[in-house]
Design a protein around this motif. Structure first.
Motif, PDB file in Angstrom:
ATOM      1  N   GLY A 182       2.983  25.496 -49.953  1.00 45.01           N
ATOM      2  CA  GLY A 182       2.499  26.083 -48.698  1.00 45.01           C
ATOM      3  C   GLY A 182       2.002  24.966 -47.794  1.00 45.01           C
ATOM      4  O   GLY A 182       0.794  24.720 -47.675  1.00 45.01           O
ATOM      5  N   GLU A 183       2.908  24.293 -47.109  1.00 45.59           N
ATOM      6  CA  GLU A 183       2.558  23.062 -46.400  1.00 45.59           C
ATOM      7  C   GLU A 183       1.605  23.281 -45.226  1.00 45.59           C
ATOM      8  O   GLU A 183       0.974  22.334 -44.750  1.00 45.59           O
ATOM      9  N   ASN A 184       1.466  24.519 -44.767  1.00 44.59           N
ATOM     10  CA  ASN A 184       0.512  24.776 -43.684  1.00 44.59           C
ATOM     11  C   ASN A 184      -0.919  24.926 -44.182  1.00 44.59           C
ATOM     12  O   ASN A 184      -1.863  24.870 -43.388  1.00 44.59           O
ATOM     13  N   ARG A 318       1.415  32.885 -42.936  1.00 45.03           N
ATOM     14  CA  ARG A 318       1.968  31.676 -42.312  1.00 45.03           C
ATOM     15  C   ARG A 318       1.719  30.455 -43.198  1.00 45.03           C
ATOM     16  O   ARG A 318       1.204  29.421 -42.781  1.00 45.03           O
ATOM     17  N   THR A 319       2.151  30.556 -44.442  1.00 42.19           N
ATOM     18  CA  THR A 319       1.862  29.504 -45.423  1.00 42.19           C
ATOM     19  C   THR A 319       2.675  28.234 -45.195  1.00 42.19           C
ATOM     20  O   THR A 319       2.278  27.159 -45.636  1.00 42.19           O
ATOM     21  N   GLY A 320       3.846  28.356 -44.549  1.00 44.49           N
ATOM     22  CA  GLY A 320       4.736  27.212 -44.422  1.00 44.49           C
ATOM     23  C   GLY A 320       5.604  26.995 -45.645  1.00 44.49           C
ATOM     24  O   GLY A 320       6.310  25.981 -45.738  1.00 44.49           O
ATOM     25  N   TRP A 321       5.593  27.944 -46.573  1.00 39.18           N
ATOM     26  CA  TRP A 321       6.422  27.864 -47.781  1.00 39.18           C
ATOM     27  C   TRP A 321       7.904  27.846 -47.426  1.00 39.18           C
ATOM     28  O   TRP A 321       8.348  28.515 -46.501  1.00 39.18           O
ATOM     29  N   PHE A 322       8.675  27.056 -48.203  1.00 39.43           N
ATOM     30  CA  PHE A 322      10.132  27.051 -48.090  1.00 39.43           C
ATOM     31  C   PHE A 322      10.697  27.086 -49.498  1.00 39.43           C
ATOM     32  O   PHE A 322      10.268  26.341 -50.377  1.00 39.43           O
ATOM     33  N   SER A 323      11.692  27.926 -49.698  1.00 43.15           N
ATOM     34  CA  SER A 323      12.182  28.218 -51.039  1.00 43.15           C
ATOM     35  C   SER A 323      12.922  27.045 -51.666  1.00 43.15           C
ATOM     36  O   SER A 323      13.749  26.394 -51.018  1.00 43.15           O
ATOM     37  N   GLU A 324      12.683  26.828 -52.966  1.00 39.40           N
ATOM     38  CA  GLU A 324      13.480  25.854 -53.713  1.00 39.40           C
ATOM     39  C   GLU A 324      14.945  26.278 -53.770  1.00 39.40           C
ATOM     40  O   GLU A 324      15.848  25.435 -53.812  1.00 39.40           O
ATOM     41  N   ASP A 340      10.925  33.312 -41.184  1.00 41.06           N
ATOM     42  CA  ASP A 340       9.995  32.222 -40.906  1.00 41.06           C
ATOM     43  C   ASP A 340       8.645  32.494 -41.564  1.00 41.06           C
ATOM     44  O   ASP A 340       7.997  33.501 -41.291  1.00 41.06           O
ATOM     45  N   THR A 341       8.227  31.582 -42.416  1.00 40.91           N
ATOM     46  CA  THR A 341       6.903  31.640 -43.034  1.00 40.91           C
ATOM     47  C   THR A 341       5.932  30.668 -42.379  1.00 40.91           C
ATOM     48  O   THR A 341       4.821  30.472 -42.874  1.00 40.91           O
ATOM     49  N   GLY A 342       6.374  30.047 -41.285  1.00 43.79           N
ATOM     50  CA  GLY A 342       5.615  28.966 -40.677  1.00 43.79           C
ATOM     51  C   GLY A 342       6.171  27.598 -41.021  1.00 43.79           C
ATOM     52  O   GLY A 342       5.633  26.577 -40.579  1.00 43.79           O
ATOM     53  N   PHE A 343       7.294  27.558 -41.783  1.00 46.28           N
ATOM     54  CA  PHE A 343       7.887  26.262 -42.131  1.00 46.28           C
ATOM     55  C   PHE A 343       8.458  25.537 -40.924  1.00 46.28           C
ATOM     56  O   PHE A 343       8.722  24.331 -40.978  1.00 46.28           O
TER      57      PHE A 343
END
Length: 413
Positions: A182-184, A318-324, A340-343
């Protein structure tokens, strides 16, 4: 500490490890208990990537103390690891990692795998451990590893568990470095609850050499592999955070709206398969797709690209998560169209990758990719090279975990 904006921007040829010494590393993961193709790639790429960087790496998995071994042939979850052990042997051998794994069966007090005889010595002399997704307990032989890294791959839900489940928090706090997909969250730009742990950003490493670009099959569909419901919704401060089932409803009519062929390798016994079929979605058996890492890889490679919603909680917070999984589609040269999760705060979109917030945006993205598939496919691979290359992701993670001051565990501090 590097900021999220500065992470992993340099190409592998220009980026050199800050720490040149060979580290002894333990990777704790989930392959024997979760013998599923996509899940296995998620963990295997850490091991293969770290070995490629020249480190002495051992994959360890623990049965934990409850029945947790899934056997898709018997359709049961119990304490018998036989299916998972055979699955792991095949996977590690094919990736030229045959001697690099061991399994601790706490139920029977036994070790399995090629490295069973040296697992304890490796663990007790390790410089660093990576506990991917936090799904392994830290036994006594792991607690003395000086740098113990927890990698959160389920942001928002992880932080909520730490606040709501004292046992989960205690297990997390036995680590002393904390990284999240969750990069955000480290930015302070997410609504994920603050569990008091000092999270740093990271993302899925992809071993690019293991993911060659191949032409898609003729008339191939946009696909994804997904669980309709993974576990119960979380309620935080009166607000509900749900699964993909909650995200999906507005997109039921997307096959008609976009004109694109859309297919789901769909898990969960509660998924409304007939209703989805009636709305134009193709549904395939997820167990056939994920039987091993290479059936999963072929499924991605035979796709036109990926279309997927995200867990409602990832989007709402809005975690910024992006799936592996999406990172592997990109590496395969398959355009990705995802909710869009905020990534978009750290990953560029518009070429090879499209983010959507509503059905109209999703339909437009599908049409744009179909209109110039070759251009978007080439851009997809370039994004994987720039943002998910295991050499960059893992070097960055090791640099930060190795070069920052070594303190107590969060539990001791």
């Amino acid at each position: 500490m590097p900021t999220p904006d500065s992470m992993l921007r340099a190409s592998p040829s220009r980026r050199r490890p800050l720490r040149e010494s060979r580290l002894r590393i333990v990777v704790l993961g989930y392959i024997i208990r979760g013998p599923i193709g996509g899940m296995a790639w998620h963990h295997l790429q850490y091991v293969r990537g770290l070995v490629d960087l020249g480190h002495d790496v051992l994959f360890l998995e623990d049965s934990d103390d409850y029945p947790s071994c899934y056997d898709p042939q018997r359709s049961v979850t119990d304490t018998n690891p036989a299916y998972g052990l055979a699955f792991a042997d095949h996977a590690f051998t094919r990736l030229e990692l045959a001697a690099c794994w061991a399994y601790h069966d706490a139920h029977r007090g036994r070790w399995h795998g090629p490295a069973a005889d040296r697992a304890l010595e490796h663990a007790r002399s390790a410089d660093l451990l990576l506990n991917i997704s936090g799904v392994n307990p830290l036994r006594d032989w792991l607690r003395e590893v000086p740098r113990r890294v927890l990698i959160d791959t389920d942001p928002l839900f992880t932080q909520a568990r730490h606040l709501q489940d004292p046992q989960a928090r205690s297990r997390a706090c036995s680590h002393n470095f904390f990284f999240t997909f969750g990069e955000n969250i480290p930015r302070g730009n997410s609504d994920a609850p603050d569990d008091g742990l000092p999270w740093q950003p990271t993302r899925q490493p992809v071993v690019l050499e293991a993911w060659p670009v191949t032409p898609p099959a003729a008339q191939s569909a946009f696909t994804t592999v997904m669980q309709w419901d993974s576990y119960s919704e979380r309620v935080i401060a009166g607000r509900r955070y749900g699964m993909k089932s909650r995200s999906f409803e507005p997109y039921l009519d997307l096959p008609r709206l976009s004109g694109a062929p859309l297919e789901l390798a769909l898990g969960s016994p509660h998924a409304p398969r007939q209703r989805l079929n009636e709305h134009g979605w193709r549904i395939v058996d997820p167990l056939a797709v994920t039987r091993d890492p290479w059936t999963y890889q072929r499924y991605l490679q035979r796709s036109a690209g990926e279309f997927s919603v995200a867990k409602h909680g990832y989007v709402a917070a809005r975690t910024g998560w992006f799936s592996e999984r999406s990172a592997c589609y990109l590496a395969s040269g398959r355009p990705v169209i995802v909710q869009d999760t905020g990534f978009t705060a750290w990953l560029p979109t518009g070429q090879g990758l499209h983010a959507f917030n509503n059905p109209d945006e999703a339909a437009l993205a599908l049409k744009e990719v179909l209109a110039d598939h070759a251009r978007h496919a080439a851009a997809a691979r370039k994004l994987a090279e720039a943002y998910f290359d295991s050499r960059c992701v893992l070097t960055d993670l090791l640099d930060r975990a190795s070069n920052q001051p070594l303190g107590q565990s969060a539990l001791e501090s």
